[in-house]
Design an enzyme around this catalytic site. Structure first.
Site, mmCIF file in Angstrom:
data_model
loop_
_atom_site.group_PDB
_atom_site.id
_atom_site.type_symbol
_atom_site.label_atom_id
_atom_site.label_comp_id
_atom_site.label_asym_id
_atom_site.label_seq_id
_atom_site.Cartn_x
_atom_site.Cartn_y
_atom_site.Cartn_z
ATOM 1 N N ARG A 1 -60.355 -65.495 -0.547
ATOM 2 C CA ARG A 1 -61.034 -64.578 0.390
ATOM 3 C C ARG A 1 -62.330 -64.051 -0.187
ATOM 4 O O ARG A 1 -63.313 -63.860 0.509
ATOM 5 C CB ARG A 1 -60.124 -63.382 0.712
ATOM 6 C CG ARG A 1 -59.224 -63.590 1.903
ATOM 7 C CD ARG A 1 -58.595 -62.292 2.381
ATOM 8 N NE ARG A 1 -57.893 -61.529 1.375
ATOM 9 C CZ ARG A 1 -56.695 -61.828 0.875
ATOM 10 N NH1 ARG A 1 -56.051 -62.909 1.251
ATOM 11 N NH2 ARG A 1 -56.138 -61.047 -0.028
ATOM 12 N N TYR B 1 -38.063 -69.121 -15.180
ATOM 13 C CA TYR B 1 -39.424 -68.845 -15.678
ATOM 14 C C TYR B 1 -40.230 -70.135 -15.738
ATOM 15 O O TYR B 1 -41.343 -70.216 -15.212
ATOM 16 C CB TYR B 1 -39.317 -68.209 -17.060
ATOM 17 C CG TYR B 1 -40.636 -67.843 -17.718
ATOM 18 C CD1 TYR B 1 -41.437 -66.822 -17.204
ATOM 19 C CD2 TYR B 1 -41.058 -68.492 -18.883
ATOM 20 C CE1 TYR B 1 -42.629 -66.476 -17.840
ATOM 21 C CE2 TYR B 1 -42.240 -68.149 -19.520
ATOM 22 C CZ TYR B 1 -43.022 -67.131 -18.992
ATOM 23 O OH TYR B 1 -44.202 -66.786 -19.616
ATOM 24 N N TYR C 1 -54.797 -75.310 -4.461
ATOM 25 C CA TYR C 1 -55.878 -74.431 -3.984
ATOM 26 C C TYR C 1 -57.230 -74.934 -4.459
ATOM 27 O O TYR C 1 -58.233 -74.781 -3.783
ATOM 28 C CB TYR C 1 -55.649 -72.983 -4.443
ATOM 29 C CG TYR C 1 -55.004 -72.144 -3.373
ATOM 30 C CD1 TYR C 1 -53.648 -72.267 -3.097
ATOM 31 C CD2 TYR C 1 -55.752 -71.243 -2.615
ATOM 32 C CE1 TYR C 1 -53.055 -71.519 -2.098
ATOM 33 C CE2 TYR C 1 -55.163 -70.488 -1.618
ATOM 34 C CZ TYR C 1 -53.817 -70.637 -1.370
ATOM 35 O OH TYR C 1 -53.238 -69.895 -0.375
ATOM 36 N N GLN D 1 -57.580 -78.571 -2.370
ATOM 37 C CA GLN D 1 -57.642 -78.525 -0.908
ATOM 38 C C GLN D 1 -58.520 -77.390 -0.393
ATOM 39 O O GLN D 1 -59.163 -77.529 0.635
ATOM 40 C CB GLN D 1 -56.221 -78.376 -0.350
ATOM 41 C CG GLN D 1 -56.174 -78.595 1.161
ATOM 42 C CD GLN D 1 -54.841 -78.170 1.746
ATOM 43 O OE1 GLN D 1 -53.800 -78.438 1.179
ATOM 44 N NE2 GLN D 1 -54.882 -77.498 2.882
HETATM 45 P P1 NAD Z 1 -45.817 -58.214 -20.155
HETATM 46 O O1 NAD Z 1 -44.400 -58.162 -19.671
HETATM 47 O O2 NAD Z 1 -46.245 -57.228 -21.168
HETATM 48 O O3 NAD Z 1 -46.833 -58.129 -18.944
HETATM 49 C C1 NAD Z 1 -46.551 -58.592 -17.652
HETATM 50 C C2 NAD Z 1 -47.109 -57.571 -16.660
HETATM 51 O O4 NAD Z 1 -46.890 -58.058 -15.322
HETATM 52 C C3 NAD Z 1 -46.395 -56.209 -16.762
HETATM 53 O O5 NAD Z 1 -47.363 -55.175 -16.792
HETATM 54 C C4 NAD Z 1 -45.560 -56.143 -15.491
HETATM 55 O O6 NAD Z 1 -45.333 -54.830 -15.047
HETATM 56 C C5 NAD Z 1 -46.414 -56.964 -14.526
HETATM 57 N N1 NAD Z 1 -45.659 -57.508 -13.407
HETATM 58 C C6 NAD Z 1 -44.494 -58.208 -13.438
HETATM 59 N N2 NAD Z 1 -44.113 -58.528 -12.180
HETATM 60 C C7 NAD Z 1 -45.071 -58.028 -11.348
HETATM 61 C C8 NAD Z 1 -45.239 -58.018 -9.942
HETATM 62 N N3 NAD Z 1 -44.353 -58.598 -9.131
HETATM 63 N N4 NAD Z 1 -46.328 -57.399 -9.417
HETATM 64 C C9 NAD Z 1 -47.244 -56.798 -10.230
HETATM 65 N N5 NAD Z 1 -47.128 -56.774 -11.560
HETATM 66 C C10 NAD Z 1 -46.052 -57.377 -12.107
HETATM 67 O O7 NAD Z 1 -46.031 -59.702 -20.692
HETATM 68 P P2 NAD Z 1 -47.289 -60.399 -21.399
HETATM 69 O O8 NAD Z 1 -46.812 -60.955 -22.674
HETATM 70 O O9 NAD Z 1 -48.443 -59.489 -21.387
HETATM 71 O O10 NAD Z 1 -47.533 -61.634 -20.418
HETATM 72 C C11 NAD Z 1 -48.598 -61.648 -19.492
HETATM 73 C C12 NAD Z 1 -48.689 -63.019 -18.846
HETATM 74 O O11 NAD Z 1 -48.932 -64.013 -19.832
HETATM 75 C C13 NAD Z 1 -47.428 -63.452 -18.101
HETATM 76 O O12 NAD Z 1 -47.788 -64.147 -16.928
HETATM 77 C C14 NAD Z 1 -46.755 -64.392 -19.074
HETATM 78 O O13 NAD Z 1 -45.952 -65.348 -18.414
HETATM 79 C C15 NAD Z 1 -47.953 -65.029 -19.742
HETATM 80 N N6 NAD Z 1 -47.609 -65.538 -21.089
HETATM 81 C C16 NAD Z 1 -47.491 -64.686 -22.154
HETATM 82 C C17 NAD Z 1 -47.155 -65.194 -23.397
HETATM 83 C C18 NAD Z 1 -47.052 -64.326 -24.629
HETATM 84 O O14 NAD Z 1 -46.737 -64.853 -25.692
HETATM 85 N N7 NAD Z 1 -47.320 -63.042 -24.587
HETATM 86 C C19 NAD Z 1 -46.910 -66.567 -23.553
HETATM 87 C C20 NAD Z 1 -47.015 -67.394 -22.439
HETATM 88 C C21 NAD Z 1 -47.388 -66.869 -21.210
#
Ligand code: NAD
Ligand code: UDP
Length: 315
Positions: free
Chosen positions: A107, A146, A160, A163
């Site tokens: 958007r 996950y 996205y 397309q």
């Molecule tokens: P984290 O749990 O500290 O942060 C995730 C955040 O997403 C939190 O603030 C949580 O409240 C928010 N959240 C969860 N569901 C939500 C929803 N439905 N709506 C809005 N907010 C929502 O974890 P992180 O380590 O900071 O991870 C952040 C991202 O990076 C994630 O997508 C995770 O899969 C990805 N990731 C992290 C790592 C790592 O080693 N830290 C590795 C691979 C991928």
């Protein structure tokens, strides 16, 4: 006119560091987070004129007022204990949540970055893992909620791009650590640091011979900012190729903290990957990116932010 970035999951560990970086770069930042696993404490220090916090669940329609230049989509439970506790929610965040975040980018004609994960490689049969490897995931095991949510999110993001013409980017993040991880989030580094500081035994799962490669948060954030501005639409691994067994990690934490904690062995969780190490050739080539912080330095910097609240290590 400053650039505007939306950061979903911006009150979490990585998201809050990304908000810090974008504000330092002069962006206006809108953090969209439902605080499931994030905290207001992580963003307390940046709640000023250029920063806006919107408490919202991204599985519901997302929009923000005014122009948006960048959407960084980080919202998702990330620690195994969180996504095992929230299996359906994790699937919904990866599917509906990513759909809504992509819709927002479309958007507003904004650049989009998906925070994907090394978990898309599952328990890998190729080592180290390069982006061309399709992975070895158990879709019906406990971690499947996950892994498959992130794999679906990658497929949606590519659709996205192909397309709908959205300028999308996918980062596959390998285990990243640093200040603001919750002491009880269950991941190995915050758990071992907390246990070492409290003089409790460090709980190594299995025999501790499984490996991981640990990236310090500042290196990771640099990679995200470079990637969203790059031409690449294919996934890019960002992680530190330094590979350690979990037992070596526990021993390093004990050495860095000067703790007298012992190591105890507990059951290995189902489908726990046996090895993990990123091939970062693509990040080097496309982004000129390299990690700069080694494990001991990164642990020492993380520790410095924990010592004030933590119990004194047993002497
Ligand atoms: P984290 O749990 O500290 O942060 C995730 C955040 O997403 C939190 O603030 C949580 O409240 C928010 N959240 C969860 N569901 C939500 C929803 N439905 N709506 C809005 N907010 C929502 O974890 P992180 O380590 O900071 O991870 C952040 C991202 O990076 C994630 O997508 C995770 O899969 C990805 N990731 C992290 C790592 C790592 O080693 N830290 C590795 C691979 C991928
Ligand atoms: N781990 C461990 N003890 C703990 C927490 C984790 O031995 O108290 C192990 C876990 O089984 C895995 C590795 O450490 O093999 C990394 O776990 P983490 O949850 O940090 O990340 P992921 O499994 O998602 O890579």
């Amino acid at each position: 006119m400053p650039q505007t970035s939306v950061v979903t999951g911006g009150a979490g560990f990585l998201g809050s560091h990304l908000c810090d970086r974008l504000l330092a770069d002069g962006h206006r930042v809108i953090c969209v987070d439902n605080l499931d696993t994030g905290t207001l404490e992580n963003i307390e220090h940046i709640r000023n004129g250029q920063f806006e916090f919107v408490q919202h669940d991204v599985t519901e329609y997302v929009d923000v007022a005014g122009p948006v230049d960048y959407v960084f989509h980080l919202a998702s439970p990330a620690s195994p204990i969180d996504y095992l506790r929230l299996p359906l929610h994790t699937l919904k965040v990866g599917s509906y949540g990513t759909h809504n975040a992509l819709g927002l980018a479309k958007r507003h004609r904004a650049k989009f970055l998906l925070a994907s994960t090394s978990e898309v490689y599952g328990d890998p049969q190729e080592h180290p893992q390069s982006e061309t490897y399709w992975g070895h995931v158990n879709p019906i095991g406990p971690r499947g909620v996950y892994d498959e949510a992130k794999r679906y999110a990658e497929a949606l993001t590519m659709a996205y791009n192909r397309q709908q013409g959205v300028d999308t980017h996918i980062v596959r993040i390998f285990n990243t650590y640093g200040p603001r991880m919750r002491p009880h989030d269950g991941r190995a580094i915050p758990t071992f640091l907390r246990q070492a500081l409290e003089g409790e035994p460090l709980t190594v799962f299995g025999e501790g011979d499984q490996t991981r490669s640990f990236c310090y948060v500042s290196d990771l954030i640099e990679g995200l900012v470079r990637l969203i501005n790059a031409e690449a639409h294919e996934p890019v691994n960002i992680g530190n190729p330094g590979e350690y067994t979990i037992l070596q990690l526990a021993e390093t934490v004990i050495a860095v903290t000067g703790s007298t904690s012992e190591i105890v062995y507990e059951a290995l969780p189902q489908d726990d990957p046996t090895v993990r190490r990123p091939d970062i050739g693509r990040a080097r080539e496309l982004l000129g990116w390299e990690p700069t912080v080694g494990l001991e330095d990164g642990l020492t910097m993380t520790l410095a932010t924990l010592r004030p609240q933590a119990a004194t290590p047993a002497s």
